[in-house]
Design a protein around this motif. Structure first.
Motif, PDB file in Angstrom:
ATOM      1  N   ALA A 121      15.581  32.129  42.766  1.00  0.00           N
ATOM      2  CA  ALA A 121      14.389  31.219  42.248  1.00  0.00           C
ATOM      3  C   ALA A 121      14.134  30.042  43.043  1.00  0.00           C
ATOM      4  N   ARG A 122      15.148  29.240  43.520  1.00  0.00           N
ATOM      5  CA  ARG A 122      15.024  28.245  44.455  1.00  0.00           C
ATOM      6  C   ARG A 122      14.381  28.640  45.518  1.00  0.00           C
ATOM      7  N   ARG A 123      14.745  29.640  46.409  1.00  0.00           N
ATOM      8  CA  ARG A 123      14.138  30.115  47.411  1.00  0.00           C
ATOM      9  C   ARG A 123      12.670  30.551  47.432  1.00  0.00           C
ATOM     10  N   TYR A 124      12.257  31.098  46.254  1.00  0.00           N
ATOM     11  CA  TYR A 124      11.108  31.571  45.708  1.00  0.00           C
ATOM     12  C   TYR A 124      10.040  30.488  45.713  1.00  0.00           C
ATOM     13  N   TYR A 125      10.415  29.409  44.902  1.00  0.00           N
ATOM     14  CA  TYR A 125       9.723  28.377  44.674  1.00  0.00           C
ATOM     15  C   TYR A 125       9.419  27.444  45.877  1.00  0.00           C
ATOM     16  N   ALA A 126      10.375  27.543  46.724  1.00  0.00           N
ATOM     17  CA  ALA A 126      10.393  26.797  48.094  1.00  0.00           C
ATOM     18  C   ALA A 126       9.448  27.328  49.112  1.00  0.00           C
ATOM     19  N   ARG A 183      19.663  31.961  40.537  1.00  0.00           N
ATOM     20  CA  ARG A 183      19.246  30.599  40.759  1.00  0.00           C
ATOM     21  C   ARG A 183      18.938  30.078  42.151  1.00  0.00           C
ATOM     22  N   ASP A 184      19.651  30.692  42.977  1.00  0.00           N
ATOM     23  CA  ASP A 184      19.435  30.667  44.522  1.00  0.00           C
ATOM     24  C   ASP A 184      17.990  31.408  44.910  1.00  0.00           C
ATOM     25  N   GLU A 210      24.412  32.695  39.501  1.00  0.00           N
ATOM     26  CA  GLU A 210      24.411  31.789  40.624  1.00  0.00           C
ATOM     27  C   GLU A 210      23.379  32.257  41.465  1.00  0.00           C
TER      28      GLU A 210
END
Length: 119
Positions: free
Chosen positions: A79-84, A76-77, A73
């Motif tokens: 990765a989400r922050r990195y791509y954002a 995933r958080d 988890e």
């Protein structure tokens, strides 16, 4: 004159001690009761300590088994922050800029800051 003589068989003994009846149980009964209560207490303590150890072991194993889920988890958080962040940089700069001069992945660190700086 005839002298008075003691009765046949003698006089009854003179009572000079207090004649208080014993109340309650004998002391040996209290000791036996106390030891029974203590034995029952130690019995319950033995099984309570065993149950505490079992609950602690179960809690530890539960935490160990949920750790991969929590790590996934968090990944995933991240990765989400990195791509954002990459999308935000591309929107601001119009191109992909590399912060580091290497292709090695550097795990980003995030710090929460207040929205307004008060001085």
């Amino acid at each position: 004159m005839p002298q008075d003589m003691p009765p046949v068989g003698g006089y009854s003994p003179v009572q000079y001690k207090r004649n208080i009846p014993a109340r309650g149980f004998r002391p040996v009964h209290y000791l036996i009761g106390m030891h029974l209560v203590m034995a029952f207490g130690y019995y319950k303590l033995f099984y309570a300590v065993r149950e505490q150890h079992e609950l602690a072991r179960e809690k530890l194993w539960g935490r160990l088994h949920i750790l991969p889920l929590l790590q996934a988890e968090e990944d995933r958080d991240q990765a989400r922050r990195y791509y954002a962040d990459k999308a935000r940089e591309k929107e601001l700069f119009g191109t992909d800029n590399k912060v580091y001069h290497s292709d090695r992945f550097v795990r980003p660190t995030f710090m929460y800051t207040p929205s307004k700086v008060t001085q």
